[in-house]
Scaffold this active site. Structure first.
Site, PDB file in Angstrom:
ATOM      1  N   LYS A   1       3.821   1.138   9.748  1.00  0.00           N
ATOM      2  CA  LYS A   1       4.087   2.342   8.952  1.00  0.00           C
ATOM      3  C   LYS A   1       3.512   3.582   9.614  1.00  0.00           C
ATOM      4  O   LYS A   1       4.077   4.667   9.510  1.00  0.00           O
ATOM      5  CB  LYS A   1       3.498   2.165   7.544  1.00  0.00           C
ATOM      6  CG  LYS A   1       4.403   1.315   6.659  1.00  0.00           C
ATOM      7  CD  LYS A   1       3.894   1.257   5.244  1.00  0.00           C
ATOM      8  CE  LYS A   1       2.821   0.224   5.097  1.00  0.00           C
ATOM      9  NZ  LYS A   1       2.434  -0.005   3.689  1.00  0.00           N
TER      10      LYS A   1
ATOM     11  N   ARG B   1       4.587 -13.103   9.741  1.00  0.00           N
ATOM     12  CA  ARG B   1       5.324 -11.898   9.404  1.00  0.00           C
ATOM     13  C   ARG B   1       6.646 -11.857  10.169  1.00  0.00           C
ATOM     14  O   ARG B   1       6.826 -12.544  11.167  1.00  0.00           O
ATOM     15  CB  ARG B   1       4.494 -10.651   9.652  1.00  0.00           C
ATOM     16  CG  ARG B   1       4.052 -10.416  11.075  1.00  0.00           C
ATOM     17  CD  ARG B   1       2.898  -9.424  11.139  1.00  0.00           C
ATOM     18  NE  ARG B   1       3.280  -8.089  10.716  1.00  0.00           N
ATOM     19  CZ  ARG B   1       2.651  -7.407   9.755  1.00  0.00           C
ATOM     20  NH1 ARG B   1       1.635  -7.921   9.123  1.00  0.00           N
ATOM     21  NH2 ARG B   1       3.033  -6.194   9.432  1.00  0.00           N
TER      22      ARG B   1
ATOM     23  N   GLU C   1       0.873  -1.160   0.000  1.00  0.00           N
ATOM     24  CA  GLU C   1       0.000   0.000   0.000  1.00  0.00           C
ATOM     25  C   GLU C   1       0.920   1.223   0.000  1.00  0.00           C
ATOM     26  O   GLU C   1       1.799   1.319   0.858  1.00  0.00           O
ATOM     27  CB  GLU C   1      -0.872  -0.014   1.262  1.00  0.00           C
ATOM     28  CG  GLU C   1      -1.949   1.030   1.244  1.00  0.00           C
ATOM     29  CD  GLU C   1      -2.793   1.033   2.525  1.00  0.00           C
ATOM     30  OE1 GLU C   1      -3.426   2.049   2.778  1.00  0.00           O
ATOM     31  OE2 GLU C   1      -2.799   0.022   3.264  1.00  0.00           O
TER      32      GLU C   1
HETATM   33  P1  ATP Z   1       2.223  -2.002   8.126  1.00  0.00           P
HETATM   34  O1  ATP Z   1       1.456  -2.824   9.096  1.00  0.00           O
HETATM   35  O2  ATP Z   1       3.628  -1.758   8.494  1.00  0.00           O
HETATM   36  O3  ATP Z   1       1.534  -0.741   7.735  1.00  0.00           O
HETATM   37  P2  ATP Z   1       1.215  -3.428   5.916  1.00  0.00           P
HETATM   38  O4  ATP Z   1       1.120  -4.878   6.035  1.00  0.00           O
HETATM   39  O5  ATP Z   1      -0.020  -2.658   6.023  1.00  0.00           O
HETATM   40  O6  ATP Z   1       2.360  -2.898   6.851  1.00  0.00           O
HETATM   41  P3  ATP Z   1       1.482  -3.328   3.104  1.00  0.00           P
HETATM   42  O7  ATP Z   1       2.017  -2.250   2.269  1.00  0.00           O
HETATM   43  O8  ATP Z   1       0.058  -3.659   3.022  1.00  0.00           O
HETATM   44  O9  ATP Z   1       1.904  -2.993   4.579  1.00  0.00           O
HETATM   45  O10 ATP Z   1       2.361  -4.631   2.909  1.00  0.00           O
HETATM   46  C1  ATP Z   1       2.706  -5.166   1.651  1.00  0.00           C
HETATM   47  C2  ATP Z   1       3.045  -6.607   1.821  1.00  0.00           C
HETATM   48  O11 ATP Z   1       4.118  -6.783   2.736  1.00  0.00           O
HETATM   49  C3  ATP Z   1       1.864  -7.390   2.364  1.00  0.00           C
HETATM   50  O12 ATP Z   1       1.720  -8.574   1.598  1.00  0.00           O
HETATM   51  C4  ATP Z   1       2.244  -7.696   3.771  1.00  0.00           C
HETATM   52  O13 ATP Z   1       1.704  -8.902   4.213  1.00  0.00           O
HETATM   53  C5  ATP Z   1       3.773  -7.740   3.706  1.00  0.00           C
HETATM   54  N1  ATP Z   1       4.357  -7.410   4.988  1.00  0.00           N
HETATM   55  C6  ATP Z   1       4.151  -6.293   5.714  1.00  0.00           C
HETATM   56  N2  ATP Z   1       4.813  -6.355   6.884  1.00  0.00           N
HETATM   57  C7  ATP Z   1       5.463  -7.540   6.902  1.00  0.00           C
HETATM   58  C8  ATP Z   1       6.308  -8.210   7.844  1.00  0.00           C
HETATM   59  N3  ATP Z   1       6.632  -7.653   9.011  1.00  0.00           N
HETATM   60  N4  ATP Z   1       6.792  -9.422   7.514  1.00  0.00           N
HETATM   61  C9  ATP Z   1       6.482  -9.980   6.340  1.00  0.00           C
HETATM   62  N5  ATP Z   1       5.689  -9.425   5.420  1.00  0.00           N
HETATM   63  C10 ATP Z   1       5.176  -8.212   5.688  1.00  0.00           C
HETATM   64 MG    MG Z   2      -1.622  -3.536   4.621  1.00  0.00          MG
END
Ligand code: ATP
Ligand code: MG
Length: 556
Positions: free
Chosen positions: A270, A260, A35
């Site tokens: 984020k 994760r 995102e």
């Molecule tokens: P945040 O919680 O930090 O805002 P998010 O999961 O909302 O992160 P996205 O941009 O939606 O962020 O993530 C893109 C991809 O990265 C998704 O498929 C998500 O599952 C993966 N991802 C995010 N954080 C992790 C993590 N700590 N370990 C592994 N994969 C991750």
């Molecule tokens: Mg997300």
């Protein structure tokens, strides 16, 4: 099972089985769906390495798709930063960059089809009313009074929502599943809402936007993704994605969840990283203390060290916390192989070799990198007046202190053996200068002196030394779980010593460093020329110390 098969992780096992049974006609097509609401962090690196790694391993493809369904939060600069970071990590996406917003028309059509099938309805309830009627996991929800609107009425209202006839919050589109479903995500979830916001790509074309859960599974389906790899929190969303795809009889990717990456001494949300940036705790998303890819790049981490770490921690089905020292170890391991060794004195103390001719300069040859002899040697000026590290001298040293003290003998790296025979103090009794004698026949590489020196010290020649700014970075948090405290914020655990700026005395060759160049400052750690570094104003970031200085603190 062969030896090779035993070491496959559970995702590889599923893929190999699918390849055997021909489930996706032998295709492997993954995607990475960020995102664009922040910079990528080390957790994303794990997902990137997994998705792109799997595709490489099975001659498949990986799409980069921005999940840009939330118009108010997304920014073009995040899109640009994310692209740069993925490329820097060493991966290439399939064809063009994709956006969920590319599918806004498809998604609208899908919604219309669901309405026509009697599987979706317009609800005039407020957000609060909808939340209140959801029930709890053990108490069934209540059906909305708008649930049984006619198809015609729903189609009409949906179109008028699209045209912008209603205010934000006045109406939503919900899918009709089951208000008593044990999975809360299946209790008639909202799939479209009115939002009169400007979108970074579609401008003001749309007054309604699909919810993430609606857009995500359908986007995977539209792109023909085979294995939709995501983190565990999406496991409970999977039945909804499956329901949406099956309701319209569309192509069905397989979603597989993995744990994760969690790291101690770090935060990865984020939203919280943005707070650090906005409140000026750090100097932007690429501050070398941030757990972002761009911060790590600026600090001097290499793509190889991040990839090795991300693959080394493995793929699990259950949550766990990885010690950050594993990441730092991976960085040291790679930097040890590739960095030239140089000398810089961070905390200088003057040392005069009294029996060395005044005004004489010798050009000494030093090996650049003992791990890579092909990197050759460089010339280093040696003279009578030197700087050594203040910590390398003690007035009254213990026996095991193999450095300098009155009467003690050491070797100066790449140069001569010296003995300390005097010191000069200021009026307050502080030692400000050492007096030493050297042994002319003890020169490194041609030593015939027979004198033994246990310690080897780094040094620079005062007349030739250059002042360089050194930014001593350390961990941003001094607590293992900064956002794991009930009554306290992660902001309460900021390490006050996460950045110290000093002026160091460096060997002259360091003035040639270009931004991004990496070095081992002998006995001091790995350093990287900062993005803003120039030969007039050289700046070096400490990437990591030579040893894990936090290990002791942890054992206590
Ligand atoms: P945040 O919680 O930090 O805002 P998010 O999961 O909302 O992160 P996205 O941009 O939606 O962020 O993530 C893109 C991809 O990265 C998704 O498929 C998500 O599952 C993966 N991802 C995010 N954080 C992790 C993590 N700590 N370990 C592994 N994969 C991750
Ligand atoms: Mg997300």
């Amino acid at each position: 099972m062969t030896e090779e098969k035993k070491s496959l992780n559970f995702i590889e096992q599923i893929i190999e089985k699918d390849l055997e049974t021909g489930k996706f006609d032998g295709r492997v097509h993954t995607r990475f769906p960020p995102e664009p609401n922040g910079f990528l962090h080390i957790g994303h690196a794990k997902s990137i390495c997994l998705n792109f790694g799997i595709a490489t391993q099975y001659a498949g493809k990986t799409n980069l798709r921005f999940d840009d369904t939330n118009p108010s939060k997304e920014e073009q600069r995040y899109v640009d930063a994310i692209r740069e970071d993925i490329q820097w990590l060493g991966f290439e996406w399939n064809e063009d960059v994709l956006f969920a917003s590319d599918y806004f028309n498809n998604l609208y059509d899908y919604a219309v089809r669901l309405i026509k099938l009697g599987k979706a309805y317009i609800d005039d309830s407020t957000a609060e009313e909808i939340a209140a009627s959801k029930g709890t996991p053990t108490v069934p929800g209540k059906e909305s009074p708008f649930r049984n609107r006619s198809v015609e009425e729903n189609l009409d209202l949906f179109e008028r929502m699209k045209k912008g006839e209603f205010d934000e919050g006045a109406k939503v589109l919900r899918v009709k599943i089951d208000m008593a479903h044990p999975n809360m995500h299946m209790r008639d979830p909202v799939v479209y809402r009115i939002k009169k916001a400007h979108h970074h790509r579609t401008g003001d074309d749309w007054n309604i936007y699909p919810m993430y859960d609606f857009a995500h599974g359908y986007s995977d389906s539209i792109e023909g993704i085979t294995h939709s790899l995501c983190t565990l929190e999406f496991e409970v969303h999977r039945p909804l994605y499956d329901w949406l795809i099956d309701a319209l009889d569309l192509y069905h990717p397989q979603q597989i969840e993995f744990a994760r990456l969690n790291l101690n001494y770090t935060i990865m949300s984020k939203r919280k990283l943005l707070q650090l940036v906005q409140e000026g705790v750090v100097n932007g998303w690429d501050d070398p203390r941030m757990p972002t890819i761009s911060g790590m790049r600026r600090r001097g981490y290499t793509p190889e060290s991040i990839r090795n770490f991300a693959t080394g921690v493995g793929i699990a089905k259950r949550e766990n916390i990885i010690d950050i020292s594993r990441l730092e170890h991976s960085v040291r391991q790679h930097l040890n192989k590739i960095t030239p060794r140089v000398m810089a004195v961070l905390n200088p103390l003057r040392l005069v070799i009294t029996n060395y001719p005044e005004g004489k300069t010798e050009e000494l040859s030093l090996i650049n990198n003992p791990e890579m002899p092909e990197e050759g040697e460089r010339v280093l000026p040696f003279s009578r007046d030197l700087y050594i590290e203040r910590e390398d001298f003690m007035e009254d040293p213990p026996k095991k202190f193999f450095r300098l003290g009155p009467g003690r003998t050491v070797r100066l790296k790449g140069a001569y053996i010296i003995t300390c025979d005097g010191m000069v103090k200021d009026d307050d009794g502080n030692v400000i200068e050492l007096r030493c004698t050297y042994y002319p026949d003890s020169k490194s590489g041609e030593d015939t002196s027979g004198i033994k020196a246990k310690g080897v010290l780094h040094w620079v020649s005062i007349d030739h030394a250059k002042d360089v700014e050194v930014r001593l970075y350390d961990r941003l948090f001094n607590d293992e779980a900064p956002d794991g405290h009930k009554d306290k914020s992660f902001m309460d655990f900021l390490n006050p010593d996460s950045l110290k700026i000093i002026t160091a005395k460096a060997e002259p060759s360091l003035l040639n460093a270009k931004p991004g160049d990496k070095f081992q400052f002998m006995r001091k750690g790995y350093f990287c020329a900062d993005l803003d570094s120039t030969s007039e104003n050289p700046i070096f970031n400490r990437t990591v110390t030579l040893r894990d200085g936090w290990a002791k603190a942890r054992k206590k």
